[in-house]
Write an enzyme that holds these catalytic residues in place. Structure first.
Site, PDB file in Angstrom:
ATOM      1  CB  SER A 183      -8.892  -0.205   8.629  1.00 54.62           C
ATOM      2  OG  SER A 183      -9.354  -1.458   8.408  1.00 54.62           O
ATOM      3  CE1 TYR A 236      -3.467  -1.804   6.840  1.00 55.55           C
ATOM      4  CE2 TYR A 236      -5.363  -2.981   8.080  1.00 55.55           C
ATOM      5  CZ  TYR A 236      -4.694  -2.141   7.038  1.00 55.55           C
ATOM      6  OH  TYR A 236      -5.591  -1.564   6.256  1.00 55.55           O
TER       7      TYR A 236
END
Ligand code: NAD
Ligand code: MG
Length: 332
Positions: A224, A237
């Site tokens: 990401s 995360y």
């Protein structure tokens, strides 16, 4: 091939005037060009897909793509293959929805046999993907189960290999993302859940798969933009994505001598169930993707060709790379 074409192919390779090259090369590559033409309709990316504001919506984790409004585009009606992965054997985690589903549909239409894994409650989404892949004329196998368990990860790989008769593409894509305003709101159980899904599962899966992967195989991780530019609400995360980017680079060096490539895909804000099932606050969701230069979130299908490219044998020199798709903000 006639003399004229021989000369013009050489000119094309040498990078001479496009007009001359195009006109002359056309007869040589004519058949291929006709097929590819379907895929190259000129489209304005800023107006191609929905923009915020979006309707308020939330689902229980892990959510279903089929219940989202608007429904995400995973390439169901648009992705066209051209045999780039013919005969390949792929395992994709999180293959029921989002980027995993877009990759699964694209892989099947490129000629690969595919196993998808997903969490058992996602069966309705998974069955849609299986039907789409079967329609492409390839083997399409569903293996549900919880990736937080090491024993399941090992069995998933074993069962995938049995079902496919081997394995040469591993897409470790499943992920857990829950938004928490403060580190104080993250319980040890939540922290462990994120780590198990995003860091341990790829470790267990890749470890189980490696002894079976022949030279030419590809491992792809979904990381990401959070890996390099974390937002304050994704404390746990974001660090798993930094770990993902990092394992891609380390493993690429370790496995290059074995002829196995390892690359990552770094999406920006993409319209998937992960975001409506705890991944984003309602405030963020309503304006999702609006802060990007493209003023909209990405759709999973917009990343499908990246997963294809990183798996395909003609990308044979690409390893240890992170390929971003972020609408203009964020770094891979
Ligand atoms: P998604 O919800 O469609 O996919 C995530 C999938 O992970 C789920 O479908 C589920 O099958 C799987 N999964 C999660 N926990 C599991 C478990 N314990 N056992 C089995 N399967 C489990 O959402 P997505 O956005 O397509 O996510 C795919 C990947 O993309 C994730 O790694 C995510 O972190 C990453 N990502 C998403 C975005 C985004 O904006 N959507 C941005 C950057 C990265
Ligand atoms: Mg899902």
């Amino acid at each position: 091939m006639n003399d004229e074409n021989k000369i013009t192919r050489r000119q094309a390779v040498a990078g001479l005037g496009t007009a001359i090259a195009t006109a002359a090369v056309a007869p040589v590559f004519g058949a291929v060009n006709d097929k590819v033409m379907d895929n190259v309709k000129l489209e304005d990316p800023t107006t191609k897909y929905p923009k915020p504001p979006f309707k308020e919506q939330s689902q229980e984790w892990p959510g279903l793509a089929s219940k989202m409004d608007p429904k995400p585009d995973h390439g169901e009606t648009s992705y066209k293959g051209s045999g780039r992965l013919k005969g390949r054997k792929a395992l994709i985690t999180g293959g029921d929805s989002g980027m995993g589903r877009a990759a699964a549909i694209a892989y099947a239409r490129e000629g690969a046999d595919v196993v998808i894994n997903y969490y058992p409650t996602e069966e309705p989404d998974a069955q849609e993907v299986i039907a789409l892949m079967k329609a492409a004329g390839v083997k399409a196998i569903a293996i549900p189960g919880d990736l937080r368990e090491e024993s399941f990860c090992k069995k998933l790989v074993e069962d995938a290999i049995k079902a496919l008769g081997g394995l040469d593409i591993v897409v470790s894509n499943a992920g857990r993302q829950q938004s928490h305003a403060s580190i104080l709101d993250i319980s040890t159980e939540q922290f462990d859940w994120t780590m198990k899904t995003n860091i341990y599962a790829p470790f267990w899966i890749i470890k189980a798969a490696l002894p079976h992967l022949p030279p030419g195989s590809a491992i792809i991780g979904t990381t990401s933009e959070q890996a390099t530019d974390p937002t304050p609400d994704l404390y746990d995360y974001a660090q798993t994505k930094a770990a993902t980017t990092n394992y891609v680079r380390s493993l690429a060096k370790q496995l290059a001598p074995k002829g196995i490539r390892v690359n990552g895909v770094a999406p920006g804000p993409i319209w998937t169930p992960l975001q409506v099932s705890g991944g984003a606050t309602m405030e963020k969701l309503k304006m999702f993707g609006g802060q990007t230069p493209m003023s909209r979130p990405g759709q999973p299908v917009e990343l499908a060709s990246i997963y294809v490219q990183l798996a395909a044998s003609d990308a044979s020199y690409a390893t240890g790379q992170i390929y971003g798709s972020t609408g203009g903000a964020g770094m891979p």
